[in-house]
Motif scaffolding. Structure first.
Motif, PDB file in Angstrom:
ATOM      1  N   TYR A   1       0.848  -1.186   0.000  1.00 26.40           N
ATOM      2  CA  TYR A   1       0.000   0.000   0.000  1.00 26.40           C
ATOM      3  C   TYR A   1       0.890   1.245   0.000  1.00 26.40           C
ATOM      4  CZ  TYR A   1      -3.769  -3.205   1.300  1.00 26.40           C
ATOM      5  OH  TYR A   1      -4.674  -4.233   1.320  1.00 26.40           O
ATOM      6  N   LEU A   2       0.735   2.095  -1.001  1.00 21.21           N
ATOM      7  CA  LEU A   2       1.561   3.297  -1.142  1.00 21.21           C
ATOM      8  C   LEU A   2       0.819   4.483  -0.547  1.00 21.21           C
ATOM      9  CD1 LEU A   2       2.615   2.724  -4.879  1.00 21.21           C
ATOM     10  CD2 LEU A   2       3.734   1.876  -2.807  1.00 21.21           C
ATOM     11  N   THR A   3       1.421   5.121   0.449  1.00 24.11           N
ATOM     12  CA  THR A   3       0.820   6.301   1.070  1.00 24.11           C
ATOM     13  C   THR A   3       1.778   7.472   0.945  1.00 24.11           C
ATOM     14  OG1 THR A   3       1.766   5.929   3.265  1.00 24.11           O
ATOM     15  CG2 THR A   3      -0.261   4.746   2.746  1.00 24.11           C
ATOM     16  N   ASP A   4       1.304   8.646   1.358  1.00 32.14           N
ATOM     17  CA  ASP A   4       2.157   9.842   1.288  1.00 32.14           C
ATOM     18  C   ASP A   4       3.314   9.753   2.275  1.00 32.14           C
ATOM     19  OD1 ASP A   4       0.487  10.894  -0.636  1.00 32.14           O
ATOM     20  OD2 ASP A   4      -0.754  11.976   0.825  1.00 32.14           O
ATOM     21  N   ILE A   5       3.138   8.968   3.330  1.00 27.57           N
ATOM     22  CA  ILE A   5       4.154   8.905   4.385  1.00 27.57           C
ATOM     23  C   ILE A   5       5.139   7.774   4.147  1.00 27.57           C
ATOM     24  CG2 ILE A   5       4.524   8.651   6.871  1.00 27.57           C
ATOM     25  CD1 ILE A   5       1.649   9.744   7.237  1.00 27.57           C
ATOM     26  N   ASP A   6       4.623   6.577   3.885  1.00 31.07           N
ATOM     27  CA  ASP A   6       5.519   5.435   3.683  1.00 31.07           C
ATOM     28  C   ASP A   6       4.816   4.359   2.861  1.00 31.07           C
ATOM     29  OD1 ASP A   6       3.680   4.389   5.401  1.00 31.07           O
ATOM     30  OD2 ASP A   6       5.064   3.961   7.043  1.00 31.07           O
ATOM     31  N   THR A   7       5.483   3.213   2.742  1.00 34.32           N
ATOM     32  CA  THR A   7       4.926   2.062   2.030  1.00 34.32           C
ATOM     33  C   THR A   7       4.629   0.960   3.040  1.00 34.32           C
ATOM     34  OG1 THR A   7       6.185   2.581   0.032  1.00 34.32           O
ATOM     35  CG2 THR A   7       5.354   0.331   0.251  1.00 34.32           C
ATOM     36  N   VAL A   8       3.401   0.478   3.038  1.00 38.09           N
ATOM     37  CA  VAL A   8       3.003  -0.602   3.936  1.00 38.09           C
ATOM     38  C   VAL A   8       3.039  -1.915   3.150  1.00 38.09           C
ATOM     39  CG1 VAL A   8       1.209  -1.528   5.439  1.00 38.09           C
ATOM     40  CG2 VAL A   8       1.555   0.947   5.282  1.00 38.09           C
ATOM     41  N   LYS A   9       3.965  -2.783   3.528  1.00 40.98           N
ATOM     42  CA  LYS A   9       4.102  -4.070   2.834  1.00 40.98           C
ATOM     43  C   LYS A   9       3.144  -5.080   3.471  1.00 40.98           C
ATOM     44  CE  LYS A   9       8.920  -3.233   1.568  1.00 40.98           C
ATOM     45  NZ  LYS A   9      10.331  -3.707   1.658  1.00 40.98           N
TER      46      LYS A   9
END
Length: 573
Positions: free
Chosen positions: A13-21
């Motif tokens: 999941y790509l967010t403005d803050i980081d990437t959640v694997k």
């Protein structure tokens, strides 16, 4: 050919803050007609896998790897292609009926919608089939004209199941279908699923954090942690002999499996974000080594249809005793065989209880394992070293023993500070200032005061419970990898005994050391033990998981020991 095959699937999941694997490189397959369970804590990526298979992940998801259905790659299909597969070939039952269903549409209309769209049925035919489906899932067709909020949680779950079955799919994905249901409804849903699988041969992917429910239906289990598969195998093998430390933690946290044991969850939380390197479970693992924080382990076959991802090959052995013998010479010149050809193994982070009558040889065995006395023959190995040749009691991460009688094991002439500090002083560990801080840390662990007044008290001034805690602090100050507790509550009253025992198990759970708990009290051992070894006349006559030994003992002596428990709660066993 497998019905569904997943190869190195990654969903980030790509967010403005980081990437959640959320899913980070998992692989598994499901044979036609099989029920596969996927278990893990909340946040382990189970639902993301289900959504990935269905092609329902949000737009901000980067997807890599392959999902094959009957040999056809479906993970790269456009939406129109996936829409043809949904409901007819692959259907999903979500976990929260009230959120999933349209609140302003009658449930019957919602169930008929997929049939009209994908099967081309007329509204009348679809409604007739809907009534049949309601009967199949145990609902009266009259509920078709109800709104979702007018149904109970169990009824809504049955409606969702009817909806999933409406187009006769080949693969049914069940996502936490019983998580919010009461025990009675949960069993009804379970029986319904088993019955449907037997009658229609559905292939099912069952996703849940409830390992008891999954194990009652599935034939094989996949254990997920932090987006990765850490262990797979047949259901019974996973439950009886989990090989990964995380799987063991899940099994031991399940009340329906360890019915007598107090619940202790796995300390710590699943790592968040994409900055973590190495094995994701290593911050919570009791047996981590240097490589665990640097490289991620690969899922490796270990035989028997099982796979495990662990740098140490699974739960590692810590102590192994081989063919131990010991005799006491009696005043008349005869010999008493106290330990008779005993062999046992203790694994990292586990609690092994050794139970038996007084005089069965338990304490003698404990003293041999701690290298307090030497065996006449046989050997004890600790972390691959020979206990008789190494001073494991004189170092950190070694072996410590807490003796049965706190009044004899701690000198009344010692202050609390002197008693706990003594092993540090003898082994020349730390400066005086360091030793004082270590003593205070150990006292905090066992929940005793760290004031100068208490440190200056003589052990003879303390109560039995306080004195046993001081003895425990004296052992804990050496940060043992293995703690041997020899009848440590036998001299205490029931309330103090319960407090000490709960304290001890809490320490073991938080610190992760292995423990050998010696006792003649079977009821007490059942509260804390993972495995039980039953000892009689110097021999170990039975070893097994604590609930197995309790509920289905195989040795005659064990049966008598279990039957000897007294009290109103014991007469039914």
């Amino acid at each position: 050919m497998s019905l569904l095959k997943i190869n190195d699937l990654k969903c980030h999941y790509l967010t403005d803050i980081d990437t959640v694997k959320a899913v980070d490189g998992i692989s598994f397959e499901i044979e036609e007609g099989e029920i596969l369970g996927v278990v893990g804590e909340s946040g382990s990526g189970k639902t993301t896998v289900a959504l990935g298979i269905m092609g329902l992940l949000p737009e901000n998801t980067a997807i890599y790897g392959e999902i094959l259905y009957r040999g056809e790659l479906i993970s790269s299909l456009p939406e129109a292609g996936m829409d043809k597969l949904r409901w007819k070939d692959i259907a999903i039952v979500f976990q929260n009926g009230l959120e999933v269903m349209n609140p302003v549409m009658k449930v019957g209309i919602q169930v008929t919608e997929p049939m009209i769209r994908h099967l081309g049925l007329s509204p009348e035919s679809a409604r007739s089939k809907c009534a049949d489906l309601f009967r199949t899932v145990g609902l009266d067709p009259k509920w078709m004209d109800s709104y979702p909020h007018q149904l109970s949680g169990g009824m809504r779950q049955r409606v969702l199941l009817a909806m999933a079955l409406s187009c006769d799919p080949k693969l049914l994905i069940l996502d936490e279908v019983t998580s919010a249901l009461d025990a009675f409804t949960r069993k009804e849903i379970r029986d319904l699923l088993v019955d449907l699988q037997k009658k229609n041969g559905y292939t099912m992917l069952m996703i849940s954090h409830d390992i008891t429910f999954v194990s009652s239906v599935a034939s094989r289990i996949v254990v997920m942690y932090s987006g990765r598969v850490v262990e797979t195998g047949p259901v019974r093998d996973i439950l009886v002999s989990p090989r990964h430390p995380y799987t063991r933690g899940l099994v031991h946290s399940t009340p329906d499996i360890f019915v007598y044991k107090d619940l202790w969850g796995i300390p710590g939380d699943i790592p968040a974000g994409d900055g973590f390197k190495g094995c994701p479970f290593s911050p919570r693992c009791t047996q981590k080594i240097e490589i665990c924080s640097k490289a991620s382990p690969v899922l490796t076959p270990i035989g028997g249809g099982r796979e495990i991802a662990c740098h140490r090959g699974g739960i590692a052995g810590l102590l192994e005793a081989k063919n131990l013998n010991f005799r006491y010479r009696l005043p008349d010149g005869e010999y008493l065989q106290a330990v008779d050809n005993v062999s046992l193994e203790v694994r990292e982070g586990e609690v092994l209880a050794i139970v038996g009558q007084t005089g069965s040889g338990k304490s003698t065995l404990a003293h041999i394992l701690a290298n307090v006395i030497k065996p006449e023959c046989g050997e004890v190995f600790f972390m691959d070293g020979n206990v008789s040749k190494e001073n494991y009691g004189n170092r950190f991460s070694g072996i410590q023993i807490v003796f049965q009688d706190p009044f004899s094991s701690t000198s009344s002439r010692f202050t609390v500070l002197d008693a706990i500090k003594e092993p540090l002083y003898i082994n020349k560990i730390g400066s005086n200032g360091d030793r004082l801080q270590m003593v205070k840390n150990a006292l905090e662990l066992v929940r005793l005061p760290t004031t100068d007044n208490f440190l200056g008290k003589y052990c003879g001034e303390l109560s039995g419970g306080q004195r046993q805690r001081v003895a425990l602090a004296r052992a804990m100050v050496m940060e043992p990898k293995l703690l041997i507790a020899d009848e440590i509550t036998s001299a205490l009253d029931v309330s103090t005994s319960a407090n000490v025992l709960r304290l001890l198990k809490g320490l073991q759970n938080r610190r992760g050391f292995a423990m050998i708990y010696i006792s003649h009290d079977l009821s007490l051992t059942l509260k804390i033990a993972d495995r039980i070894a039953v000892m009689n006349s110097g021999k170990i006559v039975e070893v097994g998981n604590s609930h197995d030994v309790m509920l289905s003992p195989s040795d005659e002596y064990t049966k008598r020991l279990v039957g000897s428990r007294i009290g109103l709660c014991c007469h039914t066993h």
